[in-house]
Motif scaffolding. Structure first.
Motif, PDB file in Angstrom:
ATOM      1  N   THR A  16     -21.006  10.777  20.133  1.00 15.58           N
ATOM      2  CA  THR A  16     -22.414  11.734  20.070  1.00 15.58           C
ATOM      3  C   THR A  16     -22.761  11.541  21.669  1.00 15.58           C
ATOM      4  O   THR A  16     -23.318  12.704  22.102  1.00 15.58           O
ATOM      5  N   GLU A  17     -22.614  10.391  22.170  1.00 14.32           N
ATOM      6  CA  GLU A  17     -23.189  10.445  23.592  1.00 14.32           C
ATOM      7  C   GLU A  17     -22.276  11.549  24.275  1.00 14.32           C
ATOM      8  O   GLU A  17     -22.920  11.858  25.515  1.00 14.32           O
ATOM      9  N   SER A  18     -20.918  11.318  24.277  1.00 12.91           N
ATOM     10  CA  SER A  18     -20.085  12.281  24.913  1.00 12.91           C
ATOM     11  C   SER A  18     -20.709  13.533  24.963  1.00 12.91           C
ATOM     12  O   SER A  18     -20.611  14.345  25.890  1.00 12.91           O
ATOM     13  N   MET A  43     -29.531   8.757  18.210  1.00 16.49           N
ATOM     14  CA  MET A  43     -30.691   7.671  18.039  1.00 16.49           C
ATOM     15  C   MET A  43     -30.149   7.087  16.709  1.00 16.49           C
ATOM     16  O   MET A  43     -30.685   5.826  16.401  1.00 16.49           O
ATOM     17  N   ALA A  44     -29.945   7.878  15.570  1.00 17.95           N
ATOM     18  CA  ALA A  44     -29.797   7.219  14.185  1.00 17.95           C
ATOM     19  C   ALA A  44     -28.489   6.156  14.289  1.00 17.95           C
ATOM     20  O   ALA A  44     -28.550   5.172  13.728  1.00 17.95           O
ATOM     21  N   LEU A  45     -27.591   6.461  15.039  1.00 20.90           N
ATOM     22  CA  LEU A  45     -26.434   5.543  15.242  1.00 20.90           C
ATOM     23  C   LEU A  45     -26.768   4.218  16.094  1.00 20.90           C
ATOM     24  O   LEU A  45     -26.372   3.251  15.778  1.00 20.90           O
ATOM     25  N   LEU A  62     -35.924  -2.470  16.594  1.00 24.71           N
ATOM     26  CA  LEU A  62     -36.154  -1.636  15.489  1.00 24.71           C
ATOM     27  C   LEU A  62     -37.396  -0.633  15.638  1.00 24.71           C
ATOM     28  O   LEU A  62     -37.104   0.590  15.390  1.00 24.71           O
ATOM     29  N   ARG A  63     -38.329  -1.180  16.277  1.00 22.19           N
ATOM     30  CA  ARG A  63     -39.208  -0.088  16.697  1.00 22.19           C
ATOM     31  C   ARG A  63     -38.860   0.915  17.693  1.00 22.19           C
ATOM     32  O   ARG A  63     -39.132   2.018  17.696  1.00 22.19           O
ATOM     33  N   ARG A  64     -38.041   0.477  18.798  1.00 25.65           N
ATOM     34  CA  ARG A  64     -37.546   1.426  19.593  1.00 25.65           C
ATOM     35  C   ARG A  64     -36.503   2.376  18.961  1.00 25.65           C
ATOM     36  O   ARG A  64     -36.660   3.710  19.275  1.00 25.65           O
ATOM     37  N   ASN A  65     -35.976   2.010  18.026  1.00 25.58           N
ATOM     38  CA  ASN A  65     -35.063   2.936  17.550  1.00 25.58           C
ATOM     39  C   ASN A  65     -35.766   4.015  16.491  1.00 25.58           C
ATOM     40  O   ASN A  65     -35.533   5.249  16.631  1.00 25.58           O
ATOM     41  N   LEU A  66     -36.823   3.593  15.803  1.00 23.89           N
ATOM     42  CA  LEU A  66     -37.660   4.306  15.129  1.00 23.89           C
ATOM     43  C   LEU A  66     -38.471   5.314  15.882  1.00 23.89           C
ATOM     44  O   LEU A  66     -38.585   6.562  15.589  1.00 23.89           O
ATOM     45  N   ALA A  68     -37.680   6.499  18.735  1.00 24.34           N
ATOM     46  CA  ALA A  68     -37.042   7.447  19.243  1.00 24.34           C
ATOM     47  C   ALA A  68     -36.596   8.549  18.274  1.00 24.34           C
ATOM     48  O   ALA A  68     -36.672   9.786  18.406  1.00 24.34           O
ATOM     49  N   ILE A  69     -36.308   8.134  17.139  1.00 26.01           N
ATOM     50  CA  ILE A  69     -35.904   8.997  16.075  1.00 26.01           C
ATOM     51  C   ILE A  69     -37.063   9.835  15.608  1.00 26.01           C
ATOM     52  O   ILE A  69     -37.092  11.112  15.292  1.00 26.01           O
ATOM     53  N   LEU A  70     -38.311   9.156  15.649  1.00 24.53           N
ATOM     54  CA  LEU A  70     -39.494  10.114  15.204  1.00 24.53           C
ATOM     55  C   LEU A  70     -39.975  11.137  16.084  1.00 24.53           C
ATOM     56  O   LEU A  70     -40.446  12.065  15.947  1.00 24.53           O
ATOM     57  N   SER A  71     -39.835  10.519  17.571  1.00 23.08           N
ATOM     58  CA  SER A  71     -40.077  11.568  18.565  1.00 23.08           C
ATOM     59  C   SER A  71     -39.001  12.724  18.804  1.00 23.08           C
ATOM     60  O   SER A  71     -39.683  13.835  18.871  1.00 23.08           O
ATOM     61  N   VAL A  72     -38.106  12.586  18.449  1.00 23.14           N
ATOM     62  CA  VAL A  72     -36.970  13.543  18.683  1.00 23.14           C
ATOM     63  C   VAL A  72     -37.206  14.469  17.371  1.00 23.14           C
ATOM     64  O   VAL A  72     -37.322  15.725  17.422  1.00 23.14           O
ATOM     65  N   SER A  73     -37.367  13.901  16.341  1.00 24.67           N
ATOM     66  CA  SER A  73     -37.619  14.680  14.804  1.00 24.67           C
ATOM     67  C   SER A  73     -38.917  15.512  15.063  1.00 24.67           C
ATOM     68  O   SER A  73     -38.989  16.560  14.261  1.00 24.67           O
ATOM     69  N   ASP A  74     -39.970  15.171  15.800  1.00 27.34           N
ATOM     70  CA  ASP A  74     -41.222  16.049  15.853  1.00 27.34           C
ATOM     71  C   ASP A  74     -41.017  17.332  16.183  1.00 27.34           C
ATOM     72  O   ASP A  74     -41.612  18.099  15.549  1.00 27.34           O
ATOM     73  N   GLN A  75     -39.923  17.733  16.960  1.00 33.79           N
ATOM     74  CA  GLN A  75     -39.829  19.140  17.322  1.00 33.79           C
ATOM     75  C   GLN A  75     -39.112  19.918  16.307  1.00 33.79           C
ATOM     76  O   GLN A  75     -39.181  21.146  16.225  1.00 33.79           O
ATOM     77  N   PHE A  76     -38.540  19.196  15.296  1.00 34.15           N
ATOM     78  CA  PHE A  76     -37.952  19.692  14.147  1.00 34.15           C
ATOM     79  C   PHE A  76     -38.956  19.951  12.917  1.00 34.15           C
ATOM     80  O   PHE A  76     -38.869  20.971  12.181  1.00 34.15           O
TER      81      PHE A  76
END
Length: 92
Positions: A16-18, A43-45, A62-66, A68-76
């Motif tokens: 995914t990073e690649s 981010m999920a990985l 865990l806070r950082r992971n969540l 990132a996931i929530l921030s990216v999800s916001d646009q969807f």
């Protein structure tokens, strides 16, 4: 089983990073949403890797992971306030 999942997760994470780095789209272009979906998978990985670590689950990671996931999800799903929820993770 946990080690197998972690190994597969590392492989998926590398892919995914690649894929994200090689995706040509920039903000505002037609392929931007696709690139952001790849970022969300990445981010999920990261969350998977954090969750499968031995020992106590590190709250800061865990806070950082969540976040990132929530921030990216916001646009969807912008009407659900995901970014505001993400911001609250760091307000506590």
């Amino acid at each position: 089983m946990k080690k197998e999942i972690a190994a597969l997760g590392r492989t998926a994470h590398d892919l995914t990073e690649s894929a994200y780095r090689s995706h040509p789209s920039t903000r505002g272009e037609a392929g931007w949403a696709d690139k952001q979906r790849i970022l969300l998978a990445d981010m999920a990985l990261h969350l998977l890797q954090t969750a499968l670590r031995d020992g106590a689950l590190p709250a800061d990671e865990l806070r950082r992971n969540l976040y990132a996931i929530l921030s990216v999800s916001d646009q969807f799903i912008p009407d659900d306030g995901m970014k505001a929820v993400a911001d609250r993770l760091y307000a506590t």
